[in-house]
Write a protein that holds these residues in place. Structure first.
Motif, PDB file in Angstrom:
ATOM      1  N   TRP A  14      28.258  56.177  42.988  1.00 14.22           N
ATOM      2  CA  TRP A  14      28.020  55.382  41.765  1.00 14.22           C
ATOM      3  C   TRP A  14      28.996  55.809  40.671  1.00 14.22           C
ATOM      4  N   ASP A  15      29.106  57.107  40.454  1.00 17.72           N
ATOM      5  CA  ASP A  15      29.972  57.633  39.397  1.00 17.72           C
ATOM      6  C   ASP A  15      31.433  57.257  39.644  1.00 17.72           C
ATOM      7  N   SER A  16      31.907  57.445  40.852  1.00 23.02           N
ATOM      8  CA  SER A  16      33.321  57.202  41.150  1.00 23.02           C
ATOM      9  C   SER A  16      33.695  55.734  40.970  1.00 23.02           C
ATOM     10  N   ALA A  17      32.783  54.829  41.297  1.00 25.91           N
ATOM     11  CA  ALA A  17      33.080  53.400  41.173  1.00 25.91           C
ATOM     12  C   ALA A  17      33.152  52.958  39.713  1.00 25.91           C
ATOM     13  N   ALA A  18      32.649  53.748  38.797  1.00 25.05           N
ATOM     14  CA  ALA A  18      32.696  53.419  37.372  1.00 25.05           C
ATOM     15  C   ALA A  18      34.048  53.738  36.746  1.00 25.05           C
ATOM     16  N   MET A  19      34.802  54.624  37.340  1.00 27.34           N
ATOM     17  CA  MET A  19      35.972  55.205  36.684  1.00 27.34           C
ATOM     18  C   MET A  19      37.068  54.211  36.305  1.00 27.34           C
ATOM     19  N   ASP A  20      37.227  53.124  37.038  1.00 23.09           N
ATOM     20  CA  ASP A  20      38.245  52.137  36.673  1.00 23.09           C
ATOM     21  C   ASP A  20      37.896  51.409  35.385  1.00 23.09           C
ATOM     22  N   ASP A  21      36.636  51.406  35.006  1.00 17.75           N
ATOM     23  CA  ASP A  21      36.208  50.621  33.852  1.00 17.75           C
ATOM     24  C   ASP A  21      35.862  51.430  32.610  1.00 17.75           C
ATOM     25  N   VAL A  22      35.704  52.733  32.729  1.00 20.23           N
ATOM     26  CA  VAL A  22      35.347  53.543  31.569  1.00 20.23           C
ATOM     27  C   VAL A  22      36.585  54.259  31.019  1.00 20.23           C
ATOM     28  N   ASP A  23      36.581  54.459  29.704  1.00 20.87           N
ATOM     29  CA  ASP A  23      37.662  55.227  29.076  1.00 20.87           C
ATOM     30  C   ASP A  23      37.387  56.723  29.163  1.00 20.87           C
ATOM     31  N   ALA A  24      36.131  57.056  29.179  1.00 15.04           N
ATOM     32  CA  ALA A  24      35.662  58.434  29.368  1.00 15.04           C
ATOM     33  C   ALA A  24      34.342  58.329  30.109  1.00 15.04           C
ATOM     34  N   PHE A  25      33.904  59.426  30.690  1.00 17.76           N
ATOM     35  CA  PHE A  25      32.663  59.395  31.453  1.00 17.76           C
ATOM     36  C   PHE A  25      31.647  60.281  30.755  1.00 17.76           C
ATOM     37  N   SER A  26      30.438  59.765  30.580  1.00 14.54           N
ATOM     38  CA  SER A  26      29.395  60.489  29.858  1.00 14.54           C
ATOM     39  C   SER A  26      28.252  60.868  30.784  1.00 14.54           C
ATOM     40  N   VAL A  27      27.777  62.083  30.610  1.00 17.32           N
ATOM     41  CA  VAL A  27      26.644  62.573  31.384  1.00 17.32           C
ATOM     42  C   VAL A  27      25.606  63.162  30.431  1.00 17.32           C
ATOM     43  N   ASP A  28      24.401  63.301  30.919  1.00 21.20           N
ATOM     44  CA  ASP A  28      23.355  64.105  30.287  1.00 21.20           C
ATOM     45  C   ASP A  28      23.063  65.177  31.323  1.00 21.20           C
ATOM     46  N   ASN A  29      23.546  66.394  31.088  1.00 16.81           N
ATOM     47  CA  ASN A  29      23.482  67.412  32.130  1.00 16.81           C
ATOM     48  C   ASN A  29      22.598  68.569  31.703  1.00 16.81           C
ATOM     49  N   TYR A  30      21.461  68.687  32.356  1.00 10.72           N
ATOM     50  CA  TYR A  30      20.507  69.754  32.081  1.00 10.72           C
ATOM     51  C   TYR A  30      20.663  70.851  33.124  1.00 10.72           C
ATOM     52  N   THR A  31      21.575  71.767  32.835  1.00 10.03           N
ATOM     53  CA  THR A  31      21.833  72.908  33.706  1.00 10.03           C
ATOM     54  C   THR A  31      22.386  74.038  32.846  1.00 10.03           C
ATOM     55  N   LYS A  32      22.407  75.242  33.367  1.00 14.43           N
ATOM     56  CA  LYS A  32      22.999  76.378  32.651  1.00 14.43           C
ATOM     57  C   LYS A  32      24.445  76.598  33.051  1.00 14.43           C
ATOM     58  N   ASN A  33      24.926  75.853  34.032  1.00 12.04           N
ATOM     59  CA  ASN A  33      26.225  76.126  34.630  1.00 12.04           C
ATOM     60  C   ASN A  33      27.206  74.989  34.363  1.00 12.04           C
ATOM     61  N   ALA A  34      28.299  75.275  33.681  1.00 12.79           N
ATOM     62  CA  ALA A  34      29.312  74.265  33.390  1.00 12.79           C
ATOM     63  C   ALA A  34      30.128  73.898  34.624  1.00 12.79           C
ATOM     64  N   GLY A  35      29.838  74.510  35.763  1.00 16.18           N
ATOM     65  CA  GLY A  35      30.532  74.187  37.003  1.00 16.18           C
ATOM     66  C   GLY A  35      30.338  72.751  37.452  1.00 16.18           C
ATOM     67  N   TYR A  36      29.353  72.061  36.882  1.00 19.26           N
ATOM     68  CA  TYR A  36      29.152  70.651  37.227  1.00 19.26           C
ATOM     69  C   TYR A  36      30.405  69.817  36.964  1.00 19.26           C
ATOM     70  N   LEU A  37      31.254  70.283  36.065  1.00 21.20           N
ATOM     71  CA  LEU A  37      32.464  69.542  35.709  1.00 21.20           C
ATOM     72  C   LEU A  37      33.402  69.343  36.900  1.00 21.20           C
ATOM     73  N   SER A  38      33.386  70.262  37.838  1.00 19.11           N
ATOM     74  CA  SER A  38      34.281  70.143  38.993  1.00 19.11           C
ATOM     75  C   SER A  38      34.001  68.876  39.795  1.00 19.11           C
ATOM     76  N   ARG A  39      32.778  68.381  39.720  1.00 20.26           N
ATOM     77  CA  ARG A  39      32.400  67.141  40.410  1.00 20.26           C
ATOM     78  C   ARG A  39      33.261  65.966  39.959  1.00 20.26           C
ATOM     79  N   TYR A  40      33.777  66.022  38.740  1.00 19.38           N
ATOM     80  CA  TYR A  40      34.498  64.894  38.154  1.00 19.38           C
ATOM     81  C   TYR A  40      36.006  65.107  38.024  1.00 19.38           C
ATOM     82  N   GLU A  41      36.512  66.252  38.415  1.00 17.08           N
ATOM     83  CA  GLU A  41      37.931  66.566  38.231  1.00 17.08           C
ATOM     84  C   GLU A  41      38.862  65.539  38.867  1.00 17.08           C
TER      85      GLU A  41
END
Length: 177
Positions: A42-69
C-alpha cells in the motif's frame, strides 16, 4: 496487486483534487500507521503521487525509517508519544510505554534524535498536549500522553527536555547524528 491498485487509485485521485483546487501545496500523504492496517505494498504504491510520505508511528525505535529508504521521499512522523502508567492513567501500548513519567523525556530524546539523523526525515509532531482524563474517553482510553495534565499543570521535566532536544535537532539532521 489489488492492494497496490487500490492505493494508486486512492492517492492519484486525492492528488488530482489537490492539484485542481489548491495548486500551490504539497501532498503529504495520509498519516499511515506502519504497524496498523497497512502494508508496504500500500505504502509503495502511493509514492508516485505524494510529495512526502506521512506516518503516525508509535514506537521507541527510529529504525522504522529504513522501511521507506528505497522510495527516496521526504518522511514525516505526524504522531508519536511516550506514556507510562502513573497518576491513575494508562500507557498507550507496550511499544511506547516507559517505566515512569520522568522516563518519557529520555525516550523522546533518543527517538527524535534517531529520526532527525536520517537524511529523508523532515519533521514530527508529539501527540498530545493534554493527558486524557482519568475517567477515560469514549472507548475507555485514559492515556498519560500529555505535556500537561488535566489540571493544566505542565510536566516541567518533559517540557524542558523537549526544549533542549528540539533546539539541537537541526544540527543532528545536518550531521546525520
Amino acid at each position: 496487486d489489488y492492494i497496490k491498485l487500490a492505493s494508486r487509485t486512492y492517492f492519484s485521485t486525492v492528488r488530482k483534487v489537490i492539484e485542481k483546487y489548491d495548486t500551490n501545496h504539497l501532498f503529504l500523504g495520509s498519516s499511515i500507521v506502519p504497524t496498523w492496517r497497512t502494508s508496504l505494498d500500500w505504502d509503495s504504491a502511493a509514492m508516485d503521487d505524494v510529495d512526502a510520505f506521512s506516518v503516525d508511528n508509535y514506537t521507541k525505535n527510529a529504525g522504522y525509517l529504513s522501511r521507506y529508504e528505497a522510495f527516496g521521499k521526504p518522511l514525516l512522523n505526524l504522531e508519536f508519544t511516550f506514556s507510562s502508567s502513573g497518576r491513575g492513567l494508562s500507557p498507550v501500548n507496550a511499544d511506547t510505554n516507559v517505566p515512569s513519567i520522568a522516563d518519557r523525556g529520555a525516550a523522546f530524546e533518543a527517538f527524535v534524535e534517531g529520526q532527525a539523523a536520517h537524511p529523508l526525515f523532515v519533521g514530527s509532531g508529539w501527540f498530545s498536549y493534554y493527558d486524557q482524563s482519568v475517567t477515560g474517553r469514549k472507548g475507555g482510553e485514559n492515556f498519560n500522553i500529555g505535556l500537561v495534565n488535566q489540571q493544566d499543570q505542565p510536566y516541567t521535566d518533559m517540557v524542558n527536555v523537549m526544549k533542549t532536544v528540539n533546539a539541537g535537532l537541526e544540527a543532528v539532521h545536518e550531521n546525520g547524528g
